[in-house]
Design an enzyme around this catalytic site. Sequence first.
Site, PDB file in Angstrom:
ATOM      1  N   ASP A   1      19.188 -15.220  81.315  1.00 41.11           N
ATOM      2  CA  ASP A   1      20.259 -14.452  80.666  1.00 41.11           C
ATOM      3  C   ASP A   1      20.103 -14.214  79.158  1.00 41.11           C
ATOM      4  O   ASP A   1      20.901 -13.500  78.554  1.00 41.11           O
ATOM      5  CB  ASP A   1      21.620 -15.116  80.947  1.00 41.11           C
ATOM      6  CG  ASP A   1      21.684 -16.538  80.420  1.00 41.11           C
ATOM      7  OD1 ASP A   1      20.724 -16.980  79.755  1.00 41.11           O
ATOM      8  OD2 ASP A   1      22.697 -17.220  80.682  1.00 41.11           O
ATOM      9  N   GLY A   2      19.112 -14.848  78.550  1.00 43.93           N
ATOM     10  CA  GLY A   2      18.911 -14.629  77.117  1.00 43.93           C
ATOM     11  C   GLY A   2      19.938 -15.338  76.245  1.00 43.93           C
ATOM     12  O   GLY A   2      20.001 -15.124  75.036  1.00 43.93           O
TER      13      GLY A   2
ATOM     14  N   ASP B   1       3.187 -22.835  73.745  1.00 38.68           N
ATOM     15  CA  ASP B   1       4.108 -21.790  73.266  1.00 38.68           C
ATOM     16  C   ASP B   1       5.151 -22.388  72.316  1.00 38.68           C
ATOM     17  O   ASP B   1       5.888 -21.642  71.665  1.00 38.68           O
ATOM     18  CB  ASP B   1       4.804 -21.083  74.438  1.00 38.68           C
ATOM     19  CG  ASP B   1       5.424 -22.046  75.426  1.00 38.68           C
ATOM     20  OD1 ASP B   1       4.681 -22.862  75.999  1.00 38.68           O
ATOM     21  OD2 ASP B   1       6.655 -22.010  75.607  1.00 38.68           O
TER      22      ASP B   1
HETATM   23  P1  AMP Z   1      11.443 -23.188  76.213  1.00 42.13           P
HETATM   24  O1  AMP Z   1      11.221 -24.145  77.323  1.00 42.13           O
HETATM   25  O2  AMP Z   1      12.829 -23.184  75.643  1.00 42.13           O
HETATM   26  O3  AMP Z   1      10.407 -23.284  75.137  1.00 42.13           O
HETATM   27  O4  AMP Z   1      11.309 -21.727  76.857  1.00 42.13           O
HETATM   28  C1  AMP Z   1      10.195 -21.281  77.606  1.00 42.13           C
HETATM   29  C2  AMP Z   1      10.311 -19.806  77.827  1.00 42.13           C
HETATM   30  O5  AMP Z   1      11.497 -19.510  78.557  1.00 42.13           O
HETATM   31  C3  AMP Z   1      10.373 -18.960  76.569  1.00 42.13           C
HETATM   32  O6  AMP Z   1       9.709 -17.764  76.825  1.00 42.13           O
HETATM   33  C4  AMP Z   1      11.851 -18.744  76.396  1.00 42.13           C
HETATM   34  O7  AMP Z   1      12.143 -17.590  75.654  1.00 42.13           O
HETATM   35  C5  AMP Z   1      12.310 -18.592  77.835  1.00 42.13           C
HETATM   36  N1  AMP Z   1      13.727 -18.930  78.036  1.00 42.13           N
HETATM   37  C6  AMP Z   1      14.304 -20.156  78.002  1.00 42.13           C
HETATM   38  N2  AMP Z   1      15.630 -20.072  78.236  1.00 42.13           N
HETATM   39  C7  AMP Z   1      15.914 -18.759  78.430  1.00 42.13           C
HETATM   40  C8  AMP Z   1      17.105 -18.012  78.708  1.00 42.13           C
HETATM   41  N3  AMP Z   1      18.283 -18.607  78.854  1.00 42.13           N
HETATM   42  N4  AMP Z   1      16.989 -16.678  78.817  1.00 42.13           N
HETATM   43  C9  AMP Z   1      15.811 -16.053  78.678  1.00 42.13           C
HETATM   44  N5  AMP Z   1      14.655 -16.690  78.426  1.00 42.13           N
HETATM   45  C10 AMP Z   1      14.692 -18.020  78.310  1.00 42.13           C
HETATM   46 MG    MG Z   2       9.887 -22.344  73.635  1.00 48.08          MG
END
Ligand code: AMP
Ligand code: MG
Length: 538
Positions: free
Chosen positions: A146-147, A288
């Site tokens: 959901d972003g 990442d």
């Molecule tokens: P993270 O584990 O937070 O580093 O996220 C890993 C990937 O998932 C990244 O590309 C984030 O932008 C994406 N991501 C995490 N949570 C969300 C969310 N609620 N909506 C969209 N993308 C997400």
């Molecule tokens: Mg991340």
Amino acid sequence: MPTLPVDFNAQKLPSVQSRFSLAMPQDPVQGIGMRQVSDALYSLVSPTSVSQPQTLLWSSDVAFDLGFDEAFCTSEYFAQLMSGNQLFPGTAPFATRYGGHQFGNWAGQLGDGRAINLGELPERNGRLLNLQLKGAGPTPYSRGADGRAVLRSSVREYLCSEAMHFLGVPTTRALSLVLTGDKVVRDMFYDGNPEKELGAIVCRVAPSFTRFGHFQLCAYRGETELLKELIDHTIASDFPELLQTASEQASGEFTLYLRWFEQVCRLTADMLVHWQRVGFVHGVMNTDNMSILGLTIDYGPYGWLDSYDPNWTPNTTDAQMRRYRFGQQAAIGQWNLYQLANALLTVIDDKDALQSILTDYAAYYDEQSLAMMGRKLGVQLNKGEADSAFLDELETVLQLHETDMTLFYRLLCNFQPEDSLSDIVASAFYDPQTLSADTKDRVDAWGKQLSQRIQVQQLDAKQRKAQMQKTNPYIVLRNYLAQEAIDLANQGDYSMLHELEEAIRDPYKQNPQFAKFAQKRPDWARSRAGCSMLSCSS
Ligand code: AMP
Ligand code: MG
């Protein structure tokens, strides 16, 4: 999307631009549709508006650096800007494309799935800082999610990044946290019980948000020219000092690139040494989530060591493998740098040189780590067997009985050569009554080894203590404290948030007002979700 009038409350709103988006190729496709993006490093995307933005936290420190005054930061306009409902003049918001290795496996295209970049603003000292709204709505990289972000994870990001900054750890920072007024559904325990939580957006600030994964995805896709453009842009905008050396300019591209990679390795090592110093476990050291500037980035299921345990990780997703445990962070840093080097190899065609820089990373890390441990202990440590055995014994001693890491080192600042160490650090033991005679003896024996070093080195007691107190914090953002503040905030009581925000600003000072935040973890927090176990759901 409407932009603000240029004059607001006598404060002229600055124009925002982005060197990254001006210099790098743009995805020609419009809209938020999920897609694989080729030969481009970002997609234009607007924040999705929220219903009722309300500023909950704003950092007076970051605001000051950006030239924002209190009237502005407490205004309705600020909340509108920091939620993405309104834009600074000139803003062309965008999400960037990157990939990454997650838990050791190549995950392909990831990208800013919920972070929207606004662009750069000048700091008072002239440096440009990027502003990024985390939780501002879906982007082409959201992969069906959901972003958005919830209050609990936004509070954790805001407080921890500010705490790290004041502890002297390289980190992204937080300008603001706004409540969106909208609810976000999350299954926090991944157990099929989703709940509605308060939505929030953090405005993150950093000189650069470029990650290892930005380079990796170019290499993976065979976009060699684009990779080269990204390296050149990164060096020009984030490592300009490398270009200022005349010898670098004369020595050609390869040498410059290798010097740059060496610098990335060193910045990464420096950051990791700081994490070990303060007892911070990132929890998701995927490539990442590795900043090219060696900044701590992406505060998710991170945690702070309460009792000293090198095997600890707060991340429930990693509970089996413990890949990202406290004691393995330096090795993971090197593994991640190997992945970056593999990507760079398509442009820097010199495997041996890259390999040798990676080997040097380990030596550099060990050197910096030894110096840091010396500062923590208040003695000069030397490379070699004697001090290595001395540090190994400390590692063992800290685990014989459950010992609070932060308290132990802070109490150690009071230690004098004639003291019994077990008495000095008694209140760092979780259950001092059950401390066995054997353990007490071993702690004291290690204390004797420390005493010998202090005496041989003839250190000035006052200076030694002052320096140790600048290395061993009094206040860290203990997991249970952040969780208590979150629980209250979810009920509309923000008092503890504000108090913690104040307490983390001066973490080396023994301020009696904040003594309640410098205590051992209470028993109830030992196994409570949010206090010792964190899921990735955020
Ligand atoms: P993270 O584990 O937070 O580093 O996220 C890993 C990937 O998932 C990244 O590309 C984030 O932008 C994406 N991501 C995490 N949570 C969300 C969310 N609620 N909506 C969209 N993308 C997400
Ligand atoms: Mg991340």
